[in-house]
Design an enzyme around this catalytic site. Structure first.
Site, PDB file in Angstrom:
ATOM      1  N   HIS A 176      36.449  45.240  37.236  1.00  0.00           N
ATOM      2  CA  HIS A 176      37.689  45.231  37.989  1.00  0.00           C
ATOM      3  C   HIS A 176      38.588  44.072  37.583  1.00  0.00           C
ATOM      4  O   HIS A 176      38.141  42.938  37.521  1.00  0.00           O
ATOM      5  CB  HIS A 176      37.427  45.208  39.499  1.00  0.00           C
ATOM      6  CG  HIS A 176      38.657  45.608  40.231  1.00  0.00           C
ATOM      7  ND1 HIS A 176      39.597  44.693  40.609  1.00  0.00           N
ATOM      8  CD2 HIS A 176      39.144  46.826  40.550  1.00  0.00           C
ATOM      9  CE1 HIS A 176      40.612  45.350  41.174  1.00  0.00           C
ATOM     10  NE2 HIS A 176      40.356  46.639  41.152  1.00  0.00           N
ATOM     11  N   PRO A 177      39.869  44.365  37.266  1.00  0.00           N
ATOM     12  CA  PRO A 177      40.734  43.338  36.670  1.00  0.00           C
ATOM     13  C   PRO A 177      41.433  42.399  37.646  1.00  0.00           C
ATOM     14  O   PRO A 177      42.196  41.544  37.220  1.00  0.00           O
ATOM     15  CB  PRO A 177      41.788  44.174  35.930  1.00  0.00           C
ATOM     16  CG  PRO A 177      41.884  45.433  36.723  1.00  0.00           C
ATOM     17  CD  PRO A 177      40.518  45.679  37.298  1.00  0.00           C
ATOM     18  N   CYS A 178      41.147  42.490  38.953  1.00  0.00           N
ATOM     19  CA  CYS A 178      41.977  41.701  39.876  1.00  0.00           C
ATOM     20  C   CYS A 178      41.759  40.199  39.716  1.00  0.00           C
ATOM     21  O   CYS A 178      42.627  39.414  40.073  1.00  0.00           O
ATOM     22  CB  CYS A 178      41.785  42.145  41.319  1.00  0.00           C
ATOM     23  SG  CYS A 178      40.154  41.833  41.962  1.00  0.00           S
ATOM     24  N   ASN A 179      40.631  39.771  39.168  1.00  0.00           N
ATOM     25  CA  ASN A 179      40.422  38.330  38.999  1.00  0.00           C
ATOM     26  C   ASN A 179      40.628  37.852  37.563  1.00  0.00           C
ATOM     27  O   ASN A 179      40.452  36.674  37.269  1.00  0.00           O
ATOM     28  CB  ASN A 179      39.000  37.945  39.440  1.00  0.00           C
ATOM     29  CG  ASN A 179      38.830  38.084  40.935  1.00  0.00           C
ATOM     30  OD1 ASN A 179      39.774  37.853  41.694  1.00  0.00           O
ATOM     31  ND2 ASN A 179      37.658  38.502  41.356  1.00  0.00           N
TER      32      ASN A 179
END
Lengths: 241, 308
Positions: A176-179
């Protein structure tokens, strides 16, 4: 180029595109014993595909680890650890030698318009369907031991999940790219010079890729500093490839 | 700008939008197909089909050939196209059912009943399966149904990131609020949903950077994946004002910039129409207004495109 002020961990799609092309060029000039690097363009978006055999006898240990430290003032310290420790315990849990021989992992590196960072999607091939679609297989086969807790800590179901591939719609894993932008910002702030798009991508490999067993040969990594533009200061001379 | 009254009206219209469903268990999984009753329900357009699975499992249990099947192995199809469980019902219906969207006859939102011209497609007849998961098309959820929560939160986060440049809005929700939000989604409870949603949509002290808008294009089935139901999704960084000006961005200017061949005009639909919640959206609608009043529960404006 990303200047000190500019880089907040993001990359534009255009620069991502450049980085992919540079990496694909380097892959052609590098001897890659078991990995294959391809570049694709689909629906106007460029992306990289890297495939390699899934070495189930190396499970749970960070083989081919790519570590890039951006904390100091020096240029990134890049090291590749290709040690070959057997992990009999896990190897025994898994498959027959026939399925081991043909199983592989195929990483797709695409650009996220929303998050403005590269995103890692990947498929496991040559495994029974239930295993190939089970996130536990990923934790067993790809996530290095020392990153297990970190990888599982994010989000409702962990930082590694399943989603439909943005281009072909087939279910696959993703990190997941949110961080990612935040992590890249931390990595980049230690580097007191401009960073080329290809270098950005290599640092991304070290952070995001390494979390699920994706790494590139040292030859390619050092190559990202060579050629390309003259506007960045490398700190120390490097050979052109 | 939309007036407050009109906006409120539209918001509640969309919240109350629903579709009648007629759900049958797949013939290959049903012991007595001819005699088994369908499950009938009027279901909110904004909601997600997997919430029905425990009820459906209980309802169809007497008919199961394999009594061992579990609720979260359930998946839906329409005319052999597997339906993505992470899409809201209304979006699936607009994209897959083949029903034509309703066209506003006037500006009064009261006239825009999405049920007007769609009788022949309703109830929407879906097939329910608990076996033969379509591995090529659908992500297989986990036994506890956590994956739907996960997918929803990821989507909310992405929308938040687009609006503010960070996902701090959603990340800073207390655990309690975050649980409340998910419960409100599951129970389709406006009173609990609205206050939390507002905090996300109207972030304090930060200008709106981008409008979370995704465009779903019709795609012809390919030879290799004849029934995957995959749709091409187009996205871009859409600013609330047109770049380089202070003019507010309309749907027309955004669609023209993003898909000039499908939307050659900024003002008039010529080749294709944009569909949201079963209705054709006027090209002059401002994208920011759409986001505030007509987004799905995850904060996204999920826009279907139908050819004219």
């Amino acid at each position: 180029m990303f200047s000190q002020q500019e880089h907040c961990g993001f990359i534009t799609e255009q620069k991502f595109d450049e980085a992919c092309q540079r990496l694909a060029q380097l892959a052609i000039g590098t001897n890659l014993p078991d990995s294959r690097v391809e570049i694709r363009r689909d629906e106007g978006h460029r992306y990289l595909i890297i495939s390699r055999p899934l070495q189930l006898d190396h499970l749970r240990q960070p083989s081919a680890r790519l570590a890039i430290s951006g904390s100091g003032e020096e240029t990134p310290d890049i090291s590749v650890d290709r040690s070959n420790v057997e992990d009999e315990d896990v190897a025994a849990v898994h498959h027959s030698s026939a399925s081991q021989a043909s199983s592989s992992v195929r990483y797709h590196i695409l650009y996220s318009i929303s998050y403005q960072v590269p995103v890692l999607y990947f498929f496991l091939h040559g495994l029974p369907t239930l295993k190939a679609r089970n996130v536990d297989t990923v934790y067993h086969a790809l996530v290095p031991q020392h990153l297990q807790d970190e990888a599982k800590a994010v989000g409702v179901m962990g930082g590694i999940g399943m989603t439909n591939h943005p281009i072909n719609g087939i279910p696959c894993f993703w990190v997941h790219p949110c961080n990612t932008a935040e992590a890249m910002k931390d990595m980049l702030k230690g580097i007191e010079r401009e960073v080329s798009p290809a270098e950005y991508l290599m640092i991304w490999f070290g952070k995001v890729g390494a979390s699920v067993g994706l790494s590139l040969p040292i030859e390619m990594i050092s190559g990202t500093n060579a050629g390309g533009s003259k506007t960045y200061d490398l700190g120390e001379p490097r050979d052109e490839i | 700008m939309t007036s407050t009254k009109e906006a409120k009206n539209l918001l509640s219209c969309i919240w109350d939008g629903s579709l009648p469903l007629e759900i049958r268990l797949s013939a290959s999984e049903c012991r007595i197909y001819d005699q088994a009753d369908p499950y009938l329900i009027q279901y909110p357009r904004l909601s997600y089909l997997p919430f029905l699975l425990p009820h459906l499992h209980a309802f169809f249990a007497p008919s199961f050939i394999d009594p061992e099947v579990i609720p979260y192995d359930g998946w839906f199809s329409f005319e052999d196209v597997p339906l993505k469980w992470q899409y809201p019902l209304g979006l699936l219906y607009d994209l897959v059912s083949g029903a034509s969207p309703s066209q506003a006859s006037g500006l009064d939102v009261e006239d825009r009943s999405p049920l007007d011209k769609q009788d022949e497609h309703l109830p929407w007849r879906l097939t329910l399966h608990f076996t033969e998961w379509p591995e090529h098309a659908l992500v297989r959820p986990d036994a506890e149904g956590k994956m739907l929560h996960d997918a929803f939160i990821n989507s909310v986060k992405e929308a938040d990131f687009l609006r503010n440049g960070t996902a701090k809005g959603i990340m800073s929700l207390s655990k309690d609020d975050s649980t409340k939000l998910w419960n409100a989604v599951q129970e389709h409870d406006f009173e609990s949903f609205d206050p939390i949603s507002r905090r996300l949509l109207y972030a304090q002290g930060a200008p709106l950077r981008h409008v979370p808008l995704k465009i779903y294009l019709p795609s012809s089935p390919t030879v290799s994946e004849p029934t995957s139901g995959h749709l091409r999704v187009v996205q871009s960084l859409i600013t609330p004002s047109t770049p380089g000006s202070r003019e507010p961005q309309s749907l027309g200017t955004a669609l023209h910039a993003l898909l000039p061949s499908l939307f050659p005009s900024r003002r008039t639909p010529i080749l294709a129409k944009a569909v949201l919640h079963g209705a054709v959206v006027p090209m002059g609608a401002l994208v920011e207004d759409l986001m505030r009043t007509a987004a799905y529960l995850d904060g996204w404006v999920h826009l279907g495109v139908v050819m004219m």
